[in-house]
Design a protein around this motif. Sequence first.
Motif, PDB file in Angstrom:
ATOM      1  N   TYR A  33     -36.137  22.357  -3.730  1.00 35.95           N
ATOM      2  CA  TYR A  33     -37.121  23.429  -3.781  1.00 35.95           C
ATOM      3  C   TYR A  33     -37.684  23.570  -5.193  1.00 35.95           C
ATOM      4  O   TYR A  33     -38.899  23.711  -5.386  1.00 35.95           O
ATOM      5  CB  TYR A  33     -36.494  24.745  -3.316  1.00 35.95           C
ATOM      6  CG  TYR A  33     -37.447  25.909  -3.366  1.00 35.95           C
ATOM      7  CD1 TYR A  33     -38.447  26.048  -2.416  1.00 35.95           C
ATOM      8  CD2 TYR A  33     -37.341  26.870  -4.371  1.00 35.95           C
ATOM      9  CE1 TYR A  33     -39.330  27.109  -2.459  1.00 35.95           C
ATOM     10  CE2 TYR A  33     -38.219  27.937  -4.430  1.00 35.95           C
ATOM     11  CZ  TYR A  33     -39.203  28.058  -3.476  1.00 35.95           C
ATOM     12  OH  TYR A  33     -40.083  29.104  -3.523  1.00 35.95           O
ATOM     13  N   ARG A  34     -36.820  23.527  -6.200  1.00 37.38           N
ATOM     14  CA  ARG A  34     -37.292  23.649  -7.587  1.00 37.38           C
ATOM     15  C   ARG A  34     -38.186  22.465  -7.973  1.00 37.38           C
ATOM     16  O   ARG A  34     -39.186  22.638  -8.668  1.00 37.38           O
ATOM     17  CB  ARG A  34     -36.102  23.755  -8.531  1.00 37.38           C
ATOM     18  CG  ARG A  34     -35.382  25.096  -8.402  1.00 37.38           C
ATOM     19  CD  ARG A  34     -34.234  25.209  -9.337  1.00 37.38           C
ATOM     20  NE  ARG A  34     -34.713  25.147 -10.713  1.00 37.38           N
ATOM     21  CZ  ARG A  34     -33.929  24.977 -11.753  1.00 37.38           C
ATOM     22  NH1 ARG A  34     -32.635  24.850 -11.586  1.00 37.38           N
ATOM     23  NH2 ARG A  34     -34.435  24.934 -12.965  1.00 37.38           N
ATOM     24  N   THR A  35     -37.834  21.268  -7.533  1.00 37.42           N
ATOM     25  CA  THR A  35     -38.663  20.099  -7.826  1.00 37.42           C
ATOM     26  C   THR A  35     -40.034  20.236  -7.176  1.00 37.42           C
ATOM     27  O   THR A  35     -41.063  19.926  -7.783  1.00 37.42           O
ATOM     28  CB  THR A  35     -37.962  18.817  -7.331  1.00 37.42           C
ATOM     29  OG1 THR A  35     -36.698  18.705  -7.968  1.00 37.42           O
ATOM     30  CG2 THR A  35     -38.794  17.589  -7.619  1.00 37.42           C
ATOM     31  N   TRP A  36     -40.054  20.713  -5.938  1.00 36.92           N
ATOM     32  CA  TRP A  36     -41.313  20.892  -5.230  1.00 36.92           C
ATOM     33  C   TRP A  36     -42.170  21.963  -5.903  1.00 36.92           C
ATOM     34  O   TRP A  36     -43.376  21.801  -6.053  1.00 36.92           O
ATOM     35  CB  TRP A  36     -41.017  21.264  -3.776  1.00 36.92           C
ATOM     36  CG  TRP A  36     -42.228  21.556  -2.961  1.00 36.92           C
ATOM     37  CD1 TRP A  36     -43.218  20.687  -2.621  1.00 36.92           C
ATOM     38  CD2 TRP A  36     -42.572  22.817  -2.382  1.00 36.92           C
ATOM     39  NE1 TRP A  36     -44.162  21.331  -1.852  1.00 36.92           N
ATOM     40  CE2 TRP A  36     -43.795  22.641  -1.686  1.00 36.92           C
ATOM     41  CE3 TRP A  36     -41.971  24.061  -2.369  1.00 36.92           C
ATOM     42  CZ2 TRP A  36     -44.403  23.661  -1.000  1.00 36.92           C
ATOM     43  CZ3 TRP A  36     -42.578  25.077  -1.680  1.00 36.92           C
ATOM     44  CH2 TRP A  36     -43.784  24.881  -1.014  1.00 36.92           C
ATOM     45  N   LYS A  37     -41.547  23.067  -6.347  1.00 35.60           N
ATOM     46  CA  LYS A  37     -42.295  24.130  -7.031  1.00 35.60           C
ATOM     47  C   LYS A  37     -42.844  23.645  -8.374  1.00 35.60           C
ATOM     48  O   LYS A  37     -43.954  23.997  -8.759  1.00 35.60           O
ATOM     49  CB  LYS A  37     -41.405  25.351  -7.261  1.00 35.60           C
ATOM     50  CG  LYS A  37     -41.181  26.182  -6.036  1.00 35.60           C
ATOM     51  CD  LYS A  37     -42.454  26.791  -5.551  1.00 35.60           C
ATOM     52  CE  LYS A  37     -42.399  28.284  -5.714  1.00 35.60           C
ATOM     53  NZ  LYS A  37     -43.563  28.945  -5.168  1.00 35.60           N
ATOM     54  N   ASN A  38     -42.052  22.836  -9.100  1.00 33.23           N
ATOM     55  CA  ASN A  38     -42.489  22.335 -10.402  1.00 33.23           C
ATOM     56  C   ASN A  38     -43.604  21.308 -10.285  1.00 33.23           C
ATOM     57  O   ASN A  38     -44.292  21.028 -11.268  1.00 33.23           O
ATOM     58  CB  ASN A  38     -41.311  21.751 -11.178  1.00 33.23           C
ATOM     59  CG  ASN A  38     -40.374  22.825 -11.683  1.00 33.23           C
ATOM     60  OD1 ASN A  38     -40.760  23.988 -11.818  1.00 33.23           O
ATOM     61  ND2 ASN A  38     -39.135  22.446 -11.941  1.00 33.23           N
ATOM     62  N   SER A  39     -43.783  20.729  -9.110  1.00 31.02           N
ATOM     63  CA  SER A  39     -44.859  19.753  -8.919  1.00 31.02           C
ATOM     64  C   SER A  39     -46.113  20.414  -8.352  1.00 31.02           C
ATOM     65  O   SER A  39     -46.926  19.749  -7.711  1.00 31.02           O
ATOM     66  CB  SER A  39     -44.391  18.640  -7.988  1.00 31.02           C
ATOM     67  OG  SER A  39     -44.241  19.138  -6.676  1.00 31.02           O
ATOM     68  N   ASP A  40     -46.255  21.707  -8.577  1.00 33.37           N
ATOM     69  CA  ASP A  40     -47.406  22.481  -8.082  1.00 33.37           C
ATOM     70  C   ASP A  40     -47.517  22.435  -6.560  1.00 33.37           C
ATOM     71  O   ASP A  40     -48.602  22.384  -6.006  1.00 33.37           O
ATOM     72  CB  ASP A  40     -48.707  22.002  -8.725  1.00 33.37           C
ATOM     73  CG  ASP A  40     -48.705  22.211 -10.229  1.00 33.37           C
ATOM     74  OD1 ASP A  40     -48.100  23.213 -10.674  1.00 33.37           O
ATOM     75  OD2 ASP A  40     -49.285  21.383 -10.944  1.00 33.37           O
ATOM     76  N   GLN A  41     -46.391  22.428  -5.893  1.00 34.35           N
ATOM     77  CA  GLN A  41     -46.288  22.435  -4.428  1.00 34.35           C
ATOM     78  C   GLN A  41     -47.081  21.291  -3.796  1.00 34.35           C
ATOM     79  O   GLN A  41     -47.776  21.463  -2.793  1.00 34.35           O
ATOM     80  CB  GLN A  41     -46.725  23.787  -3.875  1.00 34.35           C
ATOM     81  CG  GLN A  41     -45.855  24.918  -4.360  1.00 34.35           C
ATOM     82  CD  GLN A  41     -46.291  26.256  -3.841  1.00 34.35           C
ATOM     83  OE1 GLN A  41     -47.309  26.382  -3.171  1.00 34.35           O
ATOM     84  NE2 GLN A  41     -45.515  27.284  -4.134  1.00 34.35           N
ATOM     85  N   ASN A  42     -46.939  20.124  -4.374  1.00 38.91           N
ATOM     86  CA  ASN A  42     -47.588  18.917  -3.860  1.00 38.91           C
ATOM     87  C   ASN A  42     -46.951  18.546  -2.520  1.00 38.91           C
ATOM     88  O   ASN A  42     -45.733  18.491  -2.386  1.00 38.91           O
ATOM     89  CB  ASN A  42     -47.421  17.783  -4.875  1.00 38.91           C
ATOM     90  CG  ASN A  42     -48.215  16.554  -4.508  1.00 38.91           C
ATOM     91  OD1 ASN A  42     -48.738  16.448  -3.410  1.00 38.91           O
ATOM     92  ND2 ASN A  42     -48.296  15.626  -5.437  1.00 38.91           N
ATOM     93  N   GLY A  46     -43.072  17.348  -1.619  1.00 40.68           N
ATOM     94  CA  GLY A  46     -42.313  18.158  -0.670  1.00 40.68           C
ATOM     95  C   GLY A  46     -41.738  17.331   0.467  1.00 40.68           C
ATOM     96  O   GLY A  46     -40.586  17.524   0.865  1.00 40.68           O
ATOM     97  N   GLU A  49     -38.815  15.354  -0.817  1.00 42.40           N
ATOM     98  CA  GLU A  49     -37.639  16.209  -1.018  1.00 42.40           C
ATOM     99  C   GLU A  49     -36.969  16.540   0.317  1.00 42.40           C
ATOM    100  O   GLU A  49     -35.739  16.579   0.403  1.00 42.40           O
ATOM    101  CB  GLU A  49     -38.025  17.486  -1.770  1.00 42.40           C
ATOM    102  CG  GLU A  49     -38.475  17.256  -3.188  1.00 42.40           C
ATOM    103  CD  GLU A  49     -37.431  16.574  -4.044  1.00 42.40           C
ATOM    104  OE1 GLU A  49     -36.228  16.860  -3.894  1.00 42.40           O
ATOM    105  OE2 GLU A  49     -37.823  15.736  -4.880  1.00 42.40           O
TER     106      GLU A  49
END
Length: 92
Positions: A33-42, A46, A49
């Motif tokens: 979730y943190r990785t997805w949020k840090n990638s501007d919700q790409n 997502g 992940e």
Amino acid sequence: MPPPDLSEWKIEGGWTLWVFAIFCLGTSVILSYRTWKNSDQNLRVGLWEVFRTLILLLILVALFNPQRVQVLNSQRKPQVICLFRRDFMEII
């Protein structure tokens, strides 16, 4: 189609394995979730992940050694067949 009968399945694992599995899966979900949020919700990130979390889930399920146990009632007695070599005495 009738629902599957889950009473035939046997899952092994003590409480330590359950704690380990829940910890690993929870950590994976949080990090994904943190990785997805840090990638501007790409969307692409997502999906990767989600794929990574599903792979971890499959690995954790395999740790529990799931088995389908089925009891078969047979009317016949079991037969035992013994196979041996003719030159068995020559080998000894």
